[in-house]
Scaffold this motif. Structure first.
Motif, mmCIF file in Angstrom:
data_model
loop_
_atom_site.group_PDB
_atom_site.id
_atom_site.type_symbol
_atom_site.label_atom_id
_atom_site.label_comp_id
_atom_site.label_asym_id
_atom_site.label_seq_id
_atom_site.Cartn_x
_atom_site.Cartn_y
_atom_site.Cartn_z
ATOM 1 N N TYR A 31 25.131 -44.138 45.193
ATOM 2 C CA TYR A 31 25.870 -45.109 44.436
ATOM 3 C C TYR A 31 27.204 -45.134 43.855
ATOM 4 C CZ TYR A 31 22.672 -47.765 47.758
ATOM 5 O OH TYR A 31 21.801 -47.470 48.741
ATOM 6 N N PHE A 32 28.326 -45.709 43.450
ATOM 7 C CA PHE A 32 29.168 -45.640 42.478
ATOM 8 C C PHE A 32 29.859 -47.053 42.486
ATOM 9 C CE2 PHE A 32 31.708 -44.098 45.789
ATOM 10 C CZ PHE A 32 33.216 -44.737 45.541
ATOM 11 N N ARG A 33 30.427 -47.304 40.883
ATOM 12 C CA ARG A 33 31.536 -48.031 40.632
ATOM 13 C C ARG A 33 31.965 -47.702 39.579
ATOM 14 N NH1 ARG A 33 27.149 -53.207 39.132
ATOM 15 N NH2 ARG A 33 26.018 -51.910 36.999
ATOM 16 N N THR A 34 33.106 -48.576 38.904
ATOM 17 C CA THR A 34 33.462 -49.218 37.552
ATOM 18 C C THR A 34 33.787 -50.275 37.031
ATOM 19 O OG1 THR A 34 35.226 -46.917 38.224
ATOM 20 C CG2 THR A 34 35.457 -48.314 35.958
ATOM 21 N N ASP A 35 31.954 -49.788 35.769
ATOM 22 C CA ASP A 35 32.160 -50.765 34.834
ATOM 23 C C ASP A 35 32.506 -50.526 33.495
ATOM 24 O OD1 ASP A 35 30.493 -48.791 33.270
ATOM 25 O OD2 ASP A 35 28.297 -49.480 33.895
ATOM 26 N N GLU A 36 32.124 -51.944 32.360
ATOM 27 C CA GLU A 36 33.479 -51.561 31.121
ATOM 28 C C GLU A 36 33.319 -50.674 30.510
ATOM 29 O OE1 GLU A 36 28.747 -52.764 30.551
ATOM 30 O OE2 GLU A 36 30.493 -53.819 31.868
ATOM 31 N N LYS A 37 31.829 -49.668 31.047
ATOM 32 C CA LYS A 37 31.900 -48.086 30.286
ATOM 33 C C LYS A 37 32.580 -47.210 30.493
ATOM 34 C CE LYS A 37 27.105 -49.029 28.645
ATOM 35 N NZ LYS A 37 25.539 -48.998 29.290
ATOM 36 N N GLY A 38 33.166 -47.286 31.806
ATOM 37 C CA GLY A 38 33.744 -46.697 33.061
ATOM 38 C C GLY A 38 33.230 -46.239 34.886
ATOM 39 N N PRO A 39 33.264 -45.065 34.810
ATOM 40 C CA PRO A 39 33.140 -44.685 36.409
ATOM 41 C C PRO A 39 31.228 -44.611 36.534
ATOM 42 C CG PRO A 39 34.078 -43.055 35.827
ATOM 43 C CD PRO A 39 34.430 -43.659 34.761
ATOM 44 N N SER A 68 28.683 -36.896 42.378
ATOM 45 C CA SER A 68 28.789 -37.592 41.411
ATOM 46 C C SER A 68 30.029 -37.565 40.142
ATOM 47 C CB SER A 68 27.712 -37.770 39.569
ATOM 48 O OG SER A 68 26.628 -38.721 39.847
ATOM 49 N N LEU A 69 30.589 -35.792 40.454
ATOM 50 C CA LEU A 69 31.580 -35.788 40.200
ATOM 51 C C LEU A 69 32.874 -36.185 40.948
ATOM 52 C CD1 LEU A 69 32.008 -31.576 41.240
ATOM 53 C CD2 LEU A 69 31.243 -32.425 38.340
ATOM 54 N N PHE A 70 32.590 -36.746 42.077
ATOM 55 C CA PHE A 70 33.551 -37.740 42.276
ATOM 56 C C PHE A 70 33.317 -38.609 42.494
ATOM 57 C CE2 PHE A 70 32.979 -33.732 45.693
ATOM 58 C CZ PHE A 70 34.260 -33.072 45.846
ATOM 59 N N ALA A 71 32.658 -39.548 42.245
ATOM 60 C CA ALA A 71 32.679 -40.712 41.952
ATOM 61 C C ALA A 71 32.682 -40.813 40.653
ATOM 62 C CB ALA A 71 31.021 -41.369 41.788
ATOM 63 N N ILE A 72 32.696 -40.136 39.687
ATOM 64 C CA ILE A 72 33.454 -40.193 38.334
ATOM 65 C C ILE A 72 35.120 -39.901 38.377
ATOM 66 C CG2 ILE A 72 34.335 -38.923 35.597
ATOM 67 C CD1 ILE A 72 30.628 -38.087 35.938
ATOM 68 N N ALA A 73 35.461 -39.096 39.109
ATOM 69 C CA ALA A 73 37.068 -38.484 39.563
ATOM 70 C C ALA A 73 37.662 -39.327 40.322
ATOM 71 C CB ALA A 73 36.992 -37.530 39.846
ATOM 72 N N ASP A 106 33.183 -38.076 32.430
ATOM 73 C CA ASP A 106 34.495 -37.837 31.904
ATOM 74 C C ASP A 106 35.332 -37.007 32.921
ATOM 75 O OD1 ASP A 106 34.584 -39.472 29.395
ATOM 76 O OD2 ASP A 106 33.377 -37.695 29.118
ATOM 77 N N LEU A 107 36.707 -37.613 33.577
ATOM 78 C CA LEU A 107 37.471 -36.978 34.060
ATOM 79 C C LEU A 107 38.572 -36.193 33.081
ATOM 80 C CD1 LEU A 107 39.494 -35.748 36.384
ATOM 81 C CD2 LEU A 107 40.436 -37.775 36.729
ATOM 82 N N LEU A 114 44.111 -29.682 40.796
ATOM 83 C CA LEU A 114 42.705 -29.489 40.838
ATOM 84 C C LEU A 114 42.418 -29.796 40.153
ATOM 85 C CD1 LEU A 114 42.653 -25.115 40.054
ATOM 86 C CD2 LEU A 114 41.558 -26.683 41.820
ATOM 87 N N MET A 115 41.305 -31.233 39.817
ATOM 88 C CA MET A 115 41.016 -31.876 38.313
ATOM 89 C C MET A 115 39.519 -31.320 37.692
ATOM 90 S SD MET A 115 40.824 -35.149 41.089
ATOM 91 C CE MET A 115 40.217 -36.148 40.088
ATOM 92 N N PHE A 116 39.037 -31.573 36.185
ATOM 93 C CA PHE A 116 37.855 -30.440 36.145
ATOM 94 C C PHE A 116 36.831 -31.978 35.584
ATOM 95 C CE2 PHE A 116 41.663 -27.317 35.854
ATOM 96 C CZ PHE A 116 40.646 -26.950 36.224
ATOM 97 N N VAL A 117 36.035 -31.955 35.874
ATOM 98 C CA VAL A 117 34.356 -33.208 36.016
ATOM 99 C C VAL A 117 33.875 -33.086 34.758
ATOM 100 C CG1 VAL A 117 33.787 -35.178 36.719
ATOM 101 C CG2 VAL A 117 35.468 -34.078 38.211
ATOM 102 N N ARG A 118 32.885 -33.479 33.446
ATOM 103 C CA ARG A 118 31.602 -33.202 33.168
ATOM 104 C C ARG A 118 30.983 -34.484 32.970
ATOM 105 N NH1 ARG A 118 33.325 -31.939 26.878
ATOM 106 N NH2 ARG A 118 33.945 -35.005 27.558
ATOM 107 N N GLY A 119 29.750 -34.355 33.464
ATOM 108 C CA GLY A 119 28.730 -35.472 33.009
ATOM 109 C C GLY A 119 27.584 -35.441 32.888
#
Length: 143
Positions: A31-39, A68-73, A106-107, A114-119
């Motif tokens: 599951y995913f969402r965006t909250d007060e801290k971000g994705p 999660s890469l896709f949830a964050i982005a 973070d994105l 292209l999109m670069f993500v880390r988590g």
């Protein structure tokens, strides 16, 4: 990609991608969402996620990291489909059955294609996997 809002249970109000059979039916559901801290992406560790040693299988953690890469982005994807073209991870600790598994990140950069993500993935707040990846947005085909 089409998302669906979860209606009941622990993850009520979160979103998911029900059209992703491996991540939704087999490995997840995630599951995913965006909250007060971000994705944020999350799931509850179940017996099916464990290896013979009693900790979460590394393949499950890497599958969740890829999700999660896709949830964050997600917002940067602008409703388009994408593919993972690069992925790196480091195992930090083992996750146990019943633990709350969460990914935040973070994105780092969004280009045209292209999109670069880390988590980092945590289990009940304890770091278990560090990851980064590159997503290639699939261009829309002319109708």
């Amino acid at each position: 990609m089409t998302t669906e809002i979860v209606k009941e249970g622990e993850f009520a109000g979160w979103q998911t991608w029900p059209n992703e059979p491996f991540e939704y039916d087999s490995a997840g559901p995630f599951y995913f969402r965006t909250d007060e801290k971000g994705p944020v992406a999350a799931f509850r560790a179940q017996r099916k996620h464990m290896n013979a040693g009693g900790v979460m299988h590394g393949g499950c953690l890497m599958t969740f990291a890829d999700y999660s890469l896709f949830a964050i982005a997600h917002e940067g994807m602008e409703g388009e489909y994408g593919l993972t073209v690069a992925f790196t991870s480091e195992f930090l600790d083992g996750a146990l059955e019943g633990e709350y598994i969460e990914a935040r990140g973070d994105l780092l950069r969004k280009g045209r294609s292209l999109m670069f993500v880390r988590g980092i993935i945590t289990a009940n707040g304890r770091p278990v996997l560090n990851f980064s990846g590159t997503i290639k947005k699939k261009r829309k085909q002319p109708s």
